[in-house]
Design an enzyme around this catalytic site. Structure first.
Site, mmCIF file in Angstrom:
data_model
loop_
_atom_site.group_PDB
_atom_site.id
_atom_site.type_symbol
_atom_site.label_atom_id
_atom_site.label_comp_id
_atom_site.label_asym_id
_atom_site.label_seq_id
_atom_site.Cartn_x
_atom_site.Cartn_y
_atom_site.Cartn_z
ATOM 1 N N TYR A 197 -5.009 8.370 -0.917
ATOM 2 C CA TYR A 197 -5.950 7.579 -2.311
ATOM 3 C C TYR A 197 -6.709 9.088 -3.066
ATOM 4 O O TYR A 197 -6.900 10.483 -2.282
ATOM 5 C CB TYR A 197 -7.167 6.463 -1.552
ATOM 6 C CG TYR A 197 -7.575 7.007 -0.936
ATOM 7 C CD1 TYR A 197 -8.849 7.845 -0.423
ATOM 8 C CD2 TYR A 197 -7.816 5.846 0.224
ATOM 9 C CE1 TYR A 197 -9.532 7.839 0.484
ATOM 10 C CE2 TYR A 197 -8.385 6.162 1.166
ATOM 11 C CZ TYR A 197 -9.297 7.252 1.713
ATOM 12 O OH TYR A 197 -9.884 7.525 2.486
ATOM 13 N N THR A 198 -7.724 8.840 -3.911
ATOM 14 C CA THR A 198 -8.157 10.300 -4.807
ATOM 15 C C THR A 198 -9.409 10.623 -4.190
ATOM 16 O O THR A 198 -10.381 11.530 -3.803
ATOM 17 C CB THR A 198 -8.368 10.072 -6.328
ATOM 18 O OG1 THR A 198 -8.923 9.010 -6.791
ATOM 19 C CG2 THR A 198 -6.817 10.309 -6.734
ATOM 20 N N GLU B 252 -0.685 9.235 -6.003
ATOM 21 C CA GLU B 252 -2.304 9.874 -5.890
ATOM 22 C C GLU B 252 -2.782 8.148 -6.717
ATOM 23 O O GLU B 252 -2.375 8.319 -7.494
ATOM 24 C CB GLU B 252 -3.123 10.855 -6.103
ATOM 25 C CG GLU B 252 -2.722 11.540 -5.388
ATOM 26 C CD GLU B 252 -3.642 11.858 -4.824
ATOM 27 O OE1 GLU B 252 -4.617 11.218 -4.353
ATOM 28 O OE2 GLU B 252 -3.729 13.274 -3.903
ATOM 29 N N HIS C 103 -0.453 9.600 3.688
ATOM 30 C CA HIS C 103 -1.392 11.088 3.963
ATOM 31 C C HIS C 103 -1.782 11.137 5.694
ATOM 32 O O HIS C 103 -1.640 12.394 5.890
ATOM 33 C CB HIS C 103 -1.967 11.066 2.956
ATOM 34 C CG HIS C 103 -2.530 13.090 2.633
ATOM 35 N ND1 HIS C 103 -3.674 13.959 1.826
ATOM 36 C CD2 HIS C 103 -1.659 13.858 3.334
ATOM 37 C CE1 HIS C 103 -3.975 15.080 1.893
ATOM 38 N NE2 HIS C 103 -2.538 15.299 3.353
ATOM 39 N N ASP D 201 -6.283 8.800 3.950
ATOM 40 C CA ASP D 201 -5.989 8.497 3.013
ATOM 41 C C ASP D 201 -4.227 7.963 3.498
ATOM 42 O O ASP D 201 -3.869 8.385 3.758
ATOM 43 C CB ASP D 201 -6.274 8.819 1.779
ATOM 44 C CG ASP D 201 -5.633 10.252 1.009
ATOM 45 O OD1 ASP D 201 -5.501 10.729 2.645
ATOM 46 O OD2 ASP D 201 -4.843 10.611 0.781
HETATM 47 ZN ZN LIG Z 1 -4.386 12.448 0.680
#
Ligand SMILES: [Zn+2]
Length: 275
Positions: free
Chosen positions: A50-51, A118, A165, A175
């Site tokens: 996620y951003t 993302e 990630h 994330d």
């Molecule tokens: Zn990441």
């Protein structure tokens, strides 16, 4: 009519005989008529993120900053001709800088061998009762599923190589977080998920929260792919890696506690994907 077309095609091909496999690269030619049978894909992993930013800021960070990703899924993906649109920011044959220092299955620097997606999502906010996580939108997950299924199919990525990630950098990253719907995606053929009967078998009648062998959890998580100490100690690095594993496979409790349910899920995953 078809015969005429076929004839024309044959004439065209025949006309190219002698140089059809040769590519002119300016100062030399590359002859590609004979290729090796010993080859495989460079892309082996798919990594979800996620951003932790809104749409505009995510796009700015991923295009102007020191990080990037192959694909960006916006909060409300645009629909064109009935199809959701993902922004492709980096060509798949190029490296995107999305993983940072990372490890999986004995490999380092997964930017070399992965594609990154993302997803625009704020991540979490810190409240008095702890972290509050923000859910993903249904439309986002639908697009992620379509995108991931296509990538997995094209590169032959195995289920246990579809990653968070936080799986590949558990000491630095959390994330795409505990609300990312891994189980739902697995039901659509994307990524890994353990079989319930197998988890029950390894649970062997123990209550979920029963303390389990740290050494066995370390060994099992390492076999599955995580980089985790092999010292039998519930040290900081071990607990944070267990927490990353739980965030992926038991999001209802990702405190990092090395308990029986965690051990059973890990063993069921190894049996299904690594044996
Ligand atoms: Zn990441």
């Amino acid at each position: 009519m078809h015969r005429v077309l076929l004839y024309l095609c044959l004439v065209l091909v025949a006309g190219c005989t002698g140089n059809s496999g040769q590519i002119d690269r300016g100062d030399y030619l590359a002859d590609t008529t004979v290729s090796s049978r010993s080859q495989d894909e460079r892309i082996r992993f798919l990594v979800m993120h996620y951003t932790a930013a809104d749409d505009n800021e995510s796009l700015r960070l991923l295009t102007q900053g020191q990080v990037s990703a192959h694909y960006l899924v916006h909060t409300s993906p645009e629909i064109i001709r009935g199809k959701p649109v993902a922004s492709q920011l980096v060509a798949e044959e190029k490296r995107a800088w999305h993983g940072g220092e990372s490890h999986w299955q004995g490999r380092d620097n997964l930017n070399d061998t992965s594609l990154g997606i993302e997803i625009v999502n704020p991540g979490f906010s810190q409240g008095v009762k702890g972290k509050h996580w923000y859910p993903f939108k249904e439309d986002q997950i639908e697009l992620v599923a379509r995108l991931a299924r296509d990538i997995i199919h094209r590169y032959g990525i195995s289920p246990a190589n579809v990653l968070a990630h936080s799986d590949i950098a558990p000491l630095r990253k959390s994330d795409p977080g505990p609300l990312f719907p891994w189980q739902l995606l697995a039901q659509r053929g994307i990524g890994a998920w353990p079989d319930r009967a197998s988890v029950d078998k390894y649970l062997a009648g123990r209550a979920f929260g029963t303390p389990a062998s740290v050494a066995n959890i370390q060994r099992t998580l390492a076999r599955y792919g995580y980089r985790i100490p092999q010292n039998g100690l519930a040290d900081e690095e071990t607990l944070r890696t267990i927490s990353a594993f739980q965030m992926h496979f038991r999001p209802t409790d990702f405190s990092g506690t090395p308990d029986a349910q965690t051990e059973a899920i890990a063993m069921a995953l190894v049996e299904k994907y690594r044996s």
